[in-house]
Design a protein around this motif. Structure first.
Motif, PDB file in Angstrom:
ATOM      1  N   LEU A   1       2.289   6.959  -6.838  1.00 43.39           N
ATOM      2  CA  LEU A   1       1.300   7.798  -7.517  1.00 43.39           C
ATOM      3  C   LEU A   1       1.545   9.271  -7.244  1.00 43.39           C
ATOM      4  O   LEU A   1       1.459  10.110  -8.158  1.00 43.39           O
ATOM      5  CB  LEU A   1      -0.108   7.394  -7.083  1.00 43.39           C
ATOM      6  CG  LEU A   1      -0.593   6.025  -7.562  1.00 43.39           C
ATOM      7  CD1 LEU A   1      -1.971   5.729  -6.988  1.00 43.39           C
ATOM      8  CD2 LEU A   1      -0.631   5.958  -9.082  1.00 43.39           C
ATOM      9  N   VAL A   2       1.831   9.601  -6.006  1.00 46.48           N
ATOM     10  CA  VAL A   2       2.094  10.999  -5.677  1.00 46.48           C
ATOM     11  C   VAL A   2       3.334  11.488  -6.402  1.00 46.48           C
ATOM     12  O   VAL A   2       3.351  12.570  -7.016  1.00 46.48           O
ATOM     13  CB  VAL A   2       2.251  11.165  -4.151  1.00 46.48           C
ATOM     14  CG1 VAL A   2       2.721  12.579  -3.816  1.00 46.48           C
ATOM     15  CG2 VAL A   2       0.937  10.858  -3.451  1.00 46.48           C
TER      16      VAL A   2
ATOM     17  N   LYS B   1       0.829  -1.213   0.000  1.00 42.82           N
ATOM     18  CA  LYS B   1       0.000   0.000   0.000  1.00 42.82           C
ATOM     19  C   LYS B   1       0.860   1.259   0.000  1.00 42.82           C
ATOM     20  O   LYS B   1       0.647   2.175  -0.812  1.00 42.82           O
ATOM     21  CB  LYS B   1      -0.924  -0.024   1.219  1.00 42.82           C
ATOM     22  CG  LYS B   1      -1.667   1.278   1.458  1.00 42.82           C
ATOM     23  CD  LYS B   1      -2.460   1.230   2.757  1.00 42.82           C
ATOM     24  CE  LYS B   1      -3.065   2.577   3.088  1.00 42.82           C
ATOM     25  NZ  LYS B   1      -3.817   2.549   4.377  1.00 42.82           N
ATOM     26  N   ASN B   2       1.828   1.337   0.894  1.00 42.66           N
ATOM     27  CA  ASN B   2       2.661   2.541   0.993  1.00 42.66           C
ATOM     28  C   ASN B   2       3.436   2.786  -0.294  1.00 42.66           C
ATOM     29  O   ASN B   2       3.601   3.938  -0.725  1.00 42.66           O
ATOM     30  CB  ASN B   2       3.620   2.421   2.172  1.00 42.66           C
ATOM     31  CG  ASN B   2       2.896   2.425   3.505  1.00 42.66           C
ATOM     32  OD1 ASN B   2       1.795   2.961   3.623  1.00 42.66           O
ATOM     33  ND2 ASN B   2       3.509   1.821   4.523  1.00 42.66           N
TER      34      ASN B   2
ATOM     35  N   GLN C   1       0.947   4.209  -2.971  1.00 44.95           N
ATOM     36  CA  GLN C   1       0.577   5.595  -2.709  1.00 44.95           C
ATOM     37  C   GLN C   1       1.744   6.541  -2.987  1.00 44.95           C
ATOM     38  O   GLN C   1       1.562   7.605  -3.591  1.00 44.95           O
ATOM     39  CB  GLN C   1       0.124   5.734  -1.246  1.00 44.95           C
ATOM     40  CG  GLN C   1      -1.134   4.947  -0.896  1.00 44.95           C
ATOM     41  CD  GLN C   1      -2.390   5.516  -1.511  1.00 44.95           C
ATOM     42  OE1 GLN C   1      -2.591   5.420  -2.725  1.00 44.95           O
ATOM     43  NE2 GLN C   1      -3.222   6.121  -0.681  1.00 44.95           N
ATOM     44  N   SER C   2       2.922   6.168  -2.563  1.00 44.13           N
ATOM     45  CA  SER C   2       4.093   7.025  -2.787  1.00 44.13           C
ATOM     46  C   SER C   2       4.385   7.160  -4.277  1.00 44.13           C
ATOM     47  O   SER C   2       4.721   8.262  -4.756  1.00 44.13           O
ATOM     48  CB  SER C   2       5.310   6.443  -2.067  1.00 44.13           C
ATOM     49  OG  SER C   2       5.087   6.375  -0.670  1.00 44.13           O
TER      50      SER C   2
ATOM     51  N   TRP D   1      -9.153   1.859   0.817  1.00 42.69           N
ATOM     52  CA  TRP D   1      -8.232   0.861   1.365  1.00 42.69           C
ATOM     53  C   TRP D   1      -8.892   0.048   2.469  1.00 42.69           C
ATOM     54  O   TRP D   1      -8.679  -1.166   2.572  1.00 42.69           O
ATOM     55  CB  TRP D   1      -6.963   1.548   1.896  1.00 42.69           C
ATOM     56  CG  TRP D   1      -6.001   1.945   0.824  1.00 42.69           C
ATOM     57  CD1 TRP D   1      -5.723   3.209   0.403  1.00 42.69           C
ATOM     58  CD2 TRP D   1      -5.211   1.071   0.024  1.00 42.69           C
ATOM     59  NE1 TRP D   1      -4.799   3.183  -0.614  1.00 42.69           N
ATOM     60  CE2 TRP D   1      -4.457   1.882  -0.867  1.00 42.69           C
ATOM     61  CE3 TRP D   1      -5.045  -0.303  -0.041  1.00 42.69           C
ATOM     62  CZ2 TRP D   1      -3.566   1.355  -1.799  1.00 42.69           C
ATOM     63  CZ3 TRP D   1      -4.145  -0.831  -0.968  1.00 42.69           C
ATOM     64  CH2 TRP D   1      -3.431  -0.012  -1.823  1.00 42.69           C
TER      65      TRP D   1
ATOM     66  N   PHE E   1      -7.349   7.877  -7.523  1.00 43.19           N
ATOM     67  CA  PHE E   1      -6.504   7.519  -6.386  1.00 43.19           C
ATOM     68  C   PHE E   1      -7.351   6.776  -5.354  1.00 43.19           C
ATOM     69  O   PHE E   1      -8.528   7.065  -5.172  1.00 43.19           O
ATOM     70  CB  PHE E   1      -5.894   8.772  -5.747  1.00 43.19           C
ATOM     71  CG  PHE E   1      -4.657   9.264  -6.454  1.00 43.19           C
ATOM     72  CD1 PHE E   1      -4.521   9.120  -7.832  1.00 43.19           C
ATOM     73  CD2 PHE E   1      -3.635   9.875  -5.745  1.00 43.19           C
ATOM     74  CE1 PHE E   1      -3.396   9.583  -8.483  1.00 43.19           C
ATOM     75  CE2 PHE E   1      -2.498  10.336  -6.393  1.00 43.19           C
ATOM     76  CZ  PHE E   1      -2.382  10.185  -7.774  1.00 43.19           C
ATOM     77  N   LEU E   2      -6.733   5.852  -4.683  1.00 44.11           N
ATOM     78  CA  LEU E   2      -7.431   5.107  -3.640  1.00 44.11           C
ATOM     79  C   LEU E   2      -7.431   5.915  -2.349  1.00 44.11           C
ATOM     80  O   LEU E   2      -6.377   6.280  -1.828  1.00 44.11           O
ATOM     81  CB  LEU E   2      -6.743   3.757  -3.414  1.00 44.11           C
ATOM     82  CG  LEU E   2      -6.928   2.732  -4.539  1.00 44.11           C
ATOM     83  CD1 LEU E   2      -5.929   1.591  -4.392  1.00 44.11           C
ATOM     84  CD2 LEU E   2      -8.341   2.188  -4.551  1.00 44.11           C
ATOM     85  N   THR E   3      -8.629   6.189  -1.843  1.00 44.75           N
ATOM     86  CA  THR E   3      -8.767   6.947  -0.599  1.00 44.75           C
ATOM     87  C   THR E   3      -8.596   6.019   0.598  1.00 44.75           C
ATOM     88  O   THR E   3      -8.519   4.787   0.452  1.00 44.75           O
ATOM     89  CB  THR E   3     -10.147   7.616  -0.538  1.00 44.75           C
ATOM     90  OG1 THR E   3     -11.161   6.589  -0.486  1.00 44.75           O
ATOM     91  CG2 THR E   3     -10.376   8.493  -1.759  1.00 44.75           C
ATOM     92  N   ALA E   4      -8.561   6.613   1.794  1.00 46.21           N
ATOM     93  CA  ALA E   4      -8.479   5.806   3.010  1.00 46.21           C
ATOM     94  C   ALA E   4      -9.690   4.884   3.129  1.00 46.21           C
ATOM     95  O   ALA E   4      -9.573   3.726   3.548  1.00 46.21           O
ATOM     96  CB  ALA E   4      -8.380   6.717   4.234  1.00 46.21           C
TER      97      ALA E   4
END
Length: 578
Positions: free
Chosen positions: A209-210, A202-203, A206-207, A233, A227-230
């Motif tokens: 994509l940003v 997951k991390n 997310q990293s 997830w 983007f996948l939100t909290a």
């Protein structure tokens, strides 16, 4: 058409052989499939050795089974043919998984629409959620990363940089070394594996994509809306938790079996019982509670049926609190939900009502699909018979599961189905090959008794008791044993009792040779793909079949190439060596 065979050898060891990998001519109709299958069986001269057919749930396979058995044994009735049609457990799990992830069922929509008073919008909303929900978003992201060698390399480097492991891991892979998995449309469990791997990384996702959006700018690649939100997830984590039992059932039963377990017939019915219970627990947990100030919501679980539309008692519970009501769950589920930080209840309480509603609908879809095929298992007595004849399960296992209301009729049907099948195809056929048993009563015993009426009555009663003990069938004697017992291998147990149960042991050993899945057919196709590469596309179909059969026989120690010798033969005509 791939035609593998399963049987037990003289030592009780499970064996599997690929009999044919032959071309199917014409349409793949049931009658054409039966013609091809019959040809294979006749080539091997095993027409009188066929017990059951295991195949997926396509309707053409129903027709194939009927047409095939009608030709190899004309005395079979339609019921006899249906009883020998074994449904692939793996295919059922695949359909259930797809129903959970992608399924749309009208009756389910109607039921949920009445609950939510949104009959016009619910189907469209669910389709939109599945098209734009967290699973779809995740698949877009992974496909975007994997579709370019440069992006794949960048993601790998970033994962290594952001990984928190400072030391080398000699016993397991670090999360940085794991590759992203992309789902496909063929097998539902590829979606489970995609979600499972994505949660571990997951991390990294997310990293990446940003960082990618910062370097490439907005409007390129994955948009911010994808983007996948909290919340996404959290929902992915709950999706994984719900379908995880399906995945492990698939992995457990897809093998060739070991010691009568891990892939044999008795595990189909017990596995479906386990999954239905799991889905019912989740369904109850996700049911939307009513408002205390206005009404009390009646949570009504769908009814489970095994055969002929018989209902497996309604289960219901009242939900009084607007919070998730763990008290409505069975005790073992309450304990499971309370274990470990954070508990399931704590995780689910932060989900939005929409997410919980969609999850509930997906669970209901999966339950209905599983229950549909659970009902179909009742068409054959062999699924329940495999559990009854398992000394580690026995009839008492079914009595524990089916112990109320109409379920008691299932027990009667299971016992009668086993007794009828054993009597018709094992006991009676064995008796026809041996002299008939004398049914006359011993008169000498009665003459030795006193002449009074009471004495004669006692003597007659003694004779009845003795005859009753000697006339007990093998099945009756087996059911009187103190079962279940702790046992590693049911096959060994029956092999050791062939003299005690001569015909019943034959049936039991036959049942323990039937696989729960038709996975070997799929394996045959997958292995053939490795042989028929782009550089061998001109290979003759008969050559491909011989190569694949030889591979299978070698791996199964059925043949030994080192023991084959060729002796030159001289032709009488020209003296040349042949």
């Amino acid at each position: 058409m791939a035609v593998p065979s399963h049987f037990l050898d003289s030592k009780g060891i499970q064996q599997q052989r690929l009999l044919a990998l032959t071309r199917q001519s014409g349409a793949h109709s049931g009658d054409n499939l039966a013609t091809t299958l019959l040809r294979v069986v006749k080539e091997w001269e095993i027409q009188d050795r066929i017990g059951t057919l295991v195949s997926d749930n396509a309707s053409s396979n129903d027709t194939c089974t009927t047409a095939f058995f009608r030709q190899i044994n004309p005395v079979f009735t339609k019921t006899d043919m249906i009883e020998r049609r074994m449904r692939c457990y793996g295919h059922i799990l695949n359909l259930v998984g797809k129903a959970f992830l992608h399924g749309e069922d009208y009756e389910t929509f109607e039921e949920e629409s009445q609950r939510q008073n949104s009959s016009d919008t619910l189907p469209a909303d669910l389709r939109l959620w599945r098209q734009q929900g967290p699973v779809s978003k995740l698949r877009k992201i992974i496909k975007f990363i994997r579709s370019s060698p440069q992006r794949s390399e960048s993601f790998k480097i970033l994962a290594q940089e952001t990984d928190n492991q400072d030391d080398w891991l000699l016993h397991e892979e670090s999360t940085a070394e794991l590759q992203l998995t992309l789902s496909n449309d063929t097998r539902w469990n590829s979606t489970y594996l995609m979600i499972d791997r994505a949660i571990k990384k997951k991390n990294h996702i997310q990293s990446f994509l940003v960082q990618f959006q910062l370097s490439e700018g907005e409007g390129y690649g994955i948009s911010a809306q994808d983007f996948l939100t909290a919340e996404d997830w959290r929902l992915l984590a709950e999706l994984k938790a719900v379908i995880e039992p399906l995945y492990f059932q698939t992995m457990r039963c897809q093998g060739w079996g070991e010691k009568g377990s891990f892939g044999y017939l008795w595990e189909a019915l017990s596995g479906m019982e386990f999954l239905l219970e799991k889905l019912e627990d989740w369904k109850l947990f996700f049911d939307e509670p009513g408002d205390d100030a206005t009404t009390q919501s009646q949570v009504h679980l769908p009814c489970r049926a095994l055969r002929n539309g018989r209902i497996r008692g309604n289960q219901s519970a009242r939900v009084r609190s607007p919070e998730l009501n763990t008290q409505a769950l069975p005790l073992h589920v309450q304990e499971e939900f309370s274990l470990g930080p954070p508990s399931v209840a704590a995780r689910l309480n932060v989900l939005s009502s929409d997410s919980r509603g969609y999850l509930r609908l997906s669970i209901t879809n999966a339950w209905q699909k599983l229950n549909e095929y659970y009902t179909k298992l009742g068409e054959s007595p062999l699924f329940a018979a495999a559990i009854i004849l398992h000394p580690g399960r026995s009839l008492r296992w079914l009595e524990t599961r089916w112990n109320t209301g109409d379920q008691l009729a299932w027990l009667r049907d299971a016992k009668e189905g086993l007794e009828g099948y054993w009597t018709a195809w094992y006991r009676d056929q064995a008796n026809n090959q041996s002299p008939p048993r004398s049914e006359s009563r011993p008169q000498k015993l009665r003459a030795e008794r006193e002449d009074s009426e009471y004495g004669q009555w006692l003597g007659t009663d003694l004779i009845r008791l003795r005859n009753g003990a000697s006339d007990a069938t093998e099945l009756e004697r087996y059911l009187r044993l103190e079962l279940p017992i702790e046992i590693d291998n049911p096959i060994t147990w029956w092999m050791d009792r062939r003299q005690q149960f001569p015909t019943l042991s034959t049936l039991a050993l036959d049942l323990f040779s039937i696989p729960a899945m038709a996975a070997d057919c799929e394996r045959a196709f997958s292995l053939a793909k490795l042989t028929l590469t782009t550089q061998r596309l001109a290979m003759n179909p008969e050559t491909l079949e011989m190569v694949q059969c030889l591979k299978n026989w070698l791996r199964r120690d059925a043949i030994n190439l080192g023991g084959i010798y060729f002796t030159p033969v001289t032709s009488a005509d020209d003296g040349a060596d042949l």
